[in-house]
Design a protein around this motif. Structure first.
Motif, PDB file in Angstrom:
ATOM      1  N   ALA A   1       0.825  -1.209   0.000  1.00  0.00           N
ATOM      2  CA  ALA A   1       0.000   0.000   0.000  1.00  0.00           C
ATOM      3  C   ALA A   1       0.859   1.258   0.000  1.00  0.00           C
ATOM      4  CB  ALA A   1      -0.935  -0.009   1.211  1.00  0.00           C
TER       5      ALA A   1
ATOM      6  N   LYS B   1     -10.903   3.872  -4.776  1.00  0.00           N
ATOM      7  CA  LYS B   1     -11.792   2.808  -4.313  1.00  0.00           C
ATOM      8  C   LYS B   1     -12.740   2.360  -5.423  1.00  0.00           C
ATOM      9  CE  LYS B   1     -13.485   0.215  -0.983  1.00  0.00           C
ATOM     10  NZ  LYS B   1     -12.673  -0.856  -0.346  1.00  0.00           N
TER      11      LYS B   1
ATOM     12  N   ASN C   1      -6.984  -6.171  -5.174  1.00  0.00           N
ATOM     13  CA  ASN C   1      -6.337  -5.974  -3.877  1.00  0.00           C
ATOM     14  C   ASN C   1      -4.856  -5.629  -4.015  1.00  0.00           C
ATOM     15  OD1 ASN C   1      -8.682  -6.492  -2.404  1.00  0.00           O
ATOM     16  ND2 ASN C   1      -8.292  -8.703  -2.344  1.00  0.00           N
TER      17      ASN C   1
ATOM     18  N   ILE D   1      -4.055  -1.754  -3.775  1.00  0.00           N
ATOM     19  CA  ILE D   1      -4.526  -1.042  -2.594  1.00  0.00           C
ATOM     20  C   ILE D   1      -3.610   0.137  -2.258  1.00  0.00           C
ATOM     21  CG2 ILE D   1      -3.229  -2.534  -1.017  1.00  0.00           C
ATOM     22  CD1 ILE D   1      -5.558  -2.287   0.953  1.00  0.00           C
TER      23      ILE D   1
ATOM     24  N   MET E   1      -7.107   3.398   1.478  1.00  0.00           N
ATOM     25  CA  MET E   1      -7.938   2.201   1.403  1.00  0.00           C
ATOM     26  C   MET E   1      -7.564   1.224   2.503  1.00  0.00           C
ATOM     27  SD  MET E   1      -7.778   1.871  -2.763  1.00  0.00           S
ATOM     28  CE  MET E   1      -8.572   0.272  -2.848  1.00  0.00           C
TER      29      MET E   1
ATOM     30  N   ASN F   1      -9.901  -0.237   5.556  1.00  0.00           N
ATOM     31  CA  ASN F   1     -10.077  -1.663   5.848  1.00  0.00           C
ATOM     32  C   ASN F   1      -9.914  -1.964   7.332  1.00  0.00           C
ATOM     33  OD1 ASN F   1     -10.475  -2.186   3.138  1.00  0.00           O
ATOM     34  ND2 ASN F   1      -8.362  -2.806   2.763  1.00  0.00           N
TER      35      ASN F   1
END
Length: 257
Positions: A54, A197, A203, A206, A210, A214
């Motif tokens: 991320a 998003k 995934n 990400i 985001m 989560n």
């Protein structure tokens, strides 16, 4: 009075840092003193969420958006002011009117457009809507009004091309404006949540906002781990701002050296 107001302003930041070192039970009880649970929160965060992925995705997206946005918007602002005519004033007025539209109103048309072109879940679709904004164009146009026109005329007499004048004369002189624009653009790109998003459906793509979102999902929330995620997400923008705060203030006031 200013000390009290400053303390109130800084306290949420202090509480976020303190909460990142405590357990979720301590945070729920309102503990404001730093604890010793920082490494445990970090281990839980890296075990449950792809933190490094991320961070890498957000950094790539923010840097790429910032570089392209600065290039396009500075050229546009320079052109609007240096090559001035009534037609450009009308076009600039239309661009400023577009600032009144919230992004939510543009999100569905943008998604359908990129879906038709087969660009959903791609970095191209993520970056394109952010590489040119009316605010950045207006910022560079206003700054260009204080740019000495004599420099441009002298450079033309020396035989420099218009592209060379822009990159060799305009860009170095307007570095404070570039610093302010870079700060704003990087912060907006790093903190962007809604459009990534919607457009990123994998995934592996990400981003940090985001990831933080989560951490709030589920029946129970680990507040210590959540605050650590928010702290890590905040650090890059804070570092950028503190490093460029002088250029940020000079750029917004239109200072030219």
């Amino acid at each position: 009075f200013l000390i009290i107001v400053s303390f109130i302003s800084v306290f949420p930041l202090y509480w976020m840092i303190s909460a990142a070192t405590n357990t979720t039970t301590d945070v729920s009880r309102g503990r404001i003193l730093p604890g010793t649970y920082f490494m445990e929160n970090f281990k839980n965060l890296t075990a449950q969420q792809p933190l490094w992925r991320a961070l890498g995705n957000s950094l790539f997206y923010a840097v790429l958006t910032t570089v392209i946005c600065l290039l396009i918007c500075s050229i546009a602002g320079y052109g609007f002011e240096i090559y001035h005519d009534k037609g450009k004033d009308t076009l600039m007025s239309i661009l400023l009117l577009s600032m009144m539209l919230p992004f939510v109103a543009l999100m569905i048309p943008l998604f359908k457009m990129f879906s038709t072109m087969g660009l959903v879940n791609s970095w191209i679709a993520l970056v394109l809507p952010s590489i040119s904004t009316p605010f950045m164009i207006m910022l560079f146009r206003q700054a260009s009004r204080s740019f000495p026109i004599d420099i441009i005329e002298a450079s033309r007499l020396e035989g420099m091309s218009e592209i060379a004048i822009f990159f060799r004369m305009y860009v170095p002189i307007m570095k404070s404006t570039y610093g302010a624009a870079m700060t704003v653009t990087f912060m907006n790109a790093w903190n962007n949540y809604l459009w990534p998003k919607v457009i990123l459906q994998d995934n592996a793509s990400i981003t940090m906002p985001m990831l933080v979102a989560n951490l709030k999902s589920g029946y129970s929330v680990d507040y210590g781990m959540l605050m650590l995620g928010v702290l890590i997400c905040t650090l890059p923008t804070a570092i950028i701002f503190f490093c460029l705060q002088k250029s940020f203030s000079n750029g917004l006031t239109g200072a030219v050296k």
